[in-house]
Design a protein around this motif. Structure first.
Motif, short mmCIF file in Angstrom:
data_model
loop_
_atom_site.label_atom_id
_atom_site.label_comp_id
_atom_site.label_asym_id
_atom_site.label_seq_id
_atom_site.Cartn_x
_atom_site.Cartn_y
_atom_site.Cartn_z
N PRO A 66 0.82 -1.22 0.00
CA PRO A 66 0.00 0.00 0.00
C PRO A 66 0.86 1.27 0.00
O PRO A 66 1.85 1.35 0.73
CB PRO A 66 -0.83 -0.11 1.27
N ILE A 67 0.47 2.24 -0.82
CA ILE A 67 1.28 3.44 -1.02
C ILE A 67 1.52 4.17 0.30
O ILE A 67 2.62 4.65 0.57
CB ILE A 67 0.60 4.39 -2.04
N ALA A 68 0.49 4.22 1.16
CA ALA A 68 0.62 4.95 2.42
C ALA A 68 1.65 4.31 3.35
O ALA A 68 2.17 4.98 4.25
CB ALA A 68 -0.73 5.04 3.12
N ALA A 69 1.97 3.04 3.12
CA ALA A 69 2.91 2.35 4.00
C ALA A 69 4.36 2.48 3.54
O ALA A 69 5.28 2.08 4.27
CB ALA A 69 2.54 0.87 4.11
N LEU A 70 4.58 3.02 2.36
CA LEU A 70 5.95 3.19 1.87
C LEU A 70 6.68 4.24 2.69
O LEU A 70 6.07 5.20 3.19
CB LEU A 70 5.94 3.59 0.40
N LEU A 71 7.99 4.10 2.80
CA LEU A 71 8.81 5.02 3.59
C LEU A 71 9.39 6.09 2.68
O LEU A 71 10.29 5.81 1.88
CB LEU A 71 9.91 4.25 4.31
N LEU A 72 8.85 7.30 2.78
CA LEU A 72 9.29 8.42 1.96
C LEU A 72 9.94 9.46 2.85
O LEU A 72 9.36 9.89 3.86
CB LEU A 72 8.10 9.05 1.23
N GLN A 73 11.16 9.88 2.48
CA GLN A 73 11.85 10.94 3.19
C GLN A 73 12.10 12.09 2.23
O GLN A 73 12.56 11.88 1.09
CB GLN A 73 13.17 10.44 3.77
N ARG A 74 11.82 13.29 2.68
CA ARG A 74 11.97 14.46 1.81
C ARG A 74 13.43 14.89 1.74
O ARG A 74 14.13 14.92 2.75
CB ARG A 74 11.10 15.60 2.33
N LEU A 75 13.87 15.25 0.55
CA LEU A 75 15.23 15.73 0.33
C LEU A 75 15.31 17.20 0.72
O LEU A 75 14.60 18.02 0.16
CB LEU A 75 15.62 15.56 -1.14
N PRO A 76 16.16 17.57 1.69
CA PRO A 76 16.29 19.00 2.06
C PRO A 76 16.80 19.82 0.90
O PRO A 76 17.50 19.32 0.01
CB PRO A 76 17.30 18.96 3.22
N GLU A 77 16.48 21.12 0.91
CA GLU A 77 16.90 21.99 -0.19
C GLU A 77 18.41 22.15 -0.25
O GLU A 77 19.00 22.15 -1.32
CB GLU A 77 16.22 23.36 -0.06
N SER A 78 19.05 22.34 0.90
CA SER A 78 20.51 22.49 0.94
C SER A 78 21.07 21.53 1.99
O SER A 78 21.48 21.96 3.08
CB SER A 78 20.90 23.94 1.27
#
Length: 237
Positions: free
Chosen positions: A55-67
């Protein structure tokens, strides 16, 4: 332990049309569970379109910081060092190409992590392919200045460089400023310069047109709206 790989995932350029990735790459993406992304919402929507079983909601997504600092990049790459493959995605198109991601890729190389770019759509290369301009010598400049006088000066300078080097010049604009950019190009460029406008590539309403500036001036300029557009030109000798 063998390190995992960093997979660079091209994401669809718009809401319509097929994902435009080969089946073997889709299978690679569909088995991933961890991703570094530009923004979570569009990344989840793209993964759904790419057929991820979720399920898409269970995937582990981390946001890439701008700098991001090196230590922050190491935290994002930690799964690879523990033997797990990791996906990198921007909001649309190819990560690291006029989109965030290059810093994470560079850090992966430094840490000995294999980098695997997957095949997929790049609006810049598609525009170059479809433009008919010089594909042997070209440059991409990202975004040009916003203030009108600075933008006009930048266009004139790029045109002079194009003429001196016979180099195609490409750039993009924030979609809601597309029409102002086209108006400026038609006003500033000399009549013989070839101007290409590539709008909403890969989508059902996509179109590409290349013509001398004199012809663009002689006809009503097209309505680009807020559709992603790539601009390019080549000055004639």
């Amino acid at each position: 332990m063998t390190p995992g790989r960093l997979l660079l995932i091209p994401t669809p350029l718009g809401d319509g049309g097929p994902p435009l990735l080969p089946p073997e790459h889709l299978r690679e993406i569909q088995r991933l569970r961890r991703f570094v992304v530009e923004n979570e919402k569009p990344a989840r929507a793209a993964l759904k379109r790419l057929g991820h079983p979720g399920p898409i909601a269970a995937l582990l997504l981390q946001r890439l910081p701008e700098s991001p600092a090196p230590a922050a990049l190491d935290v994002l790459l930690a799964p690879c060092l523990e033997g797990e493959d990791l996906g990198l995605m921007s909001d649309a198109g190819c990560p690291g190409v006029a989109d965030p991601g290059a810093a994470l890729v560079a850090r992966a190389h430094r840490r000995g992590i294999a980098v695997v770019p997957l095949v997929g759509p790049s609006a810049i290369l598609l525009a170059l392919m479809g433009s008919g301009l010089d594909g042997q010598r070209f440059a991409f400049h990202g975004y040009l200045p916003i203030p009108p006088s600075e933008r006009a000066a930048a266009i004139a300078a790029l045109e002079a460089e194009s003429r001196a080097r016979r180099q195609s010049q490409f750039f993009i604009e924030t979609p809601y400023r597309n029409e102002r950019m086209l108006e400026t190009l038609a006003q500033v460029l000399v009549p013989t310069t070839l101007l290409c406008v590539a709008c909403h590539l890969t989508q059902p309403d996509q179109w590409i047109r290349t013509a001398p500036v004199a012809r663009w001036r002689a006809e009503p300029l097209p309505t680009l709206g807020k559709r992603p557009t790539v601009f390019g030109f080549l000055a004639q000798q």
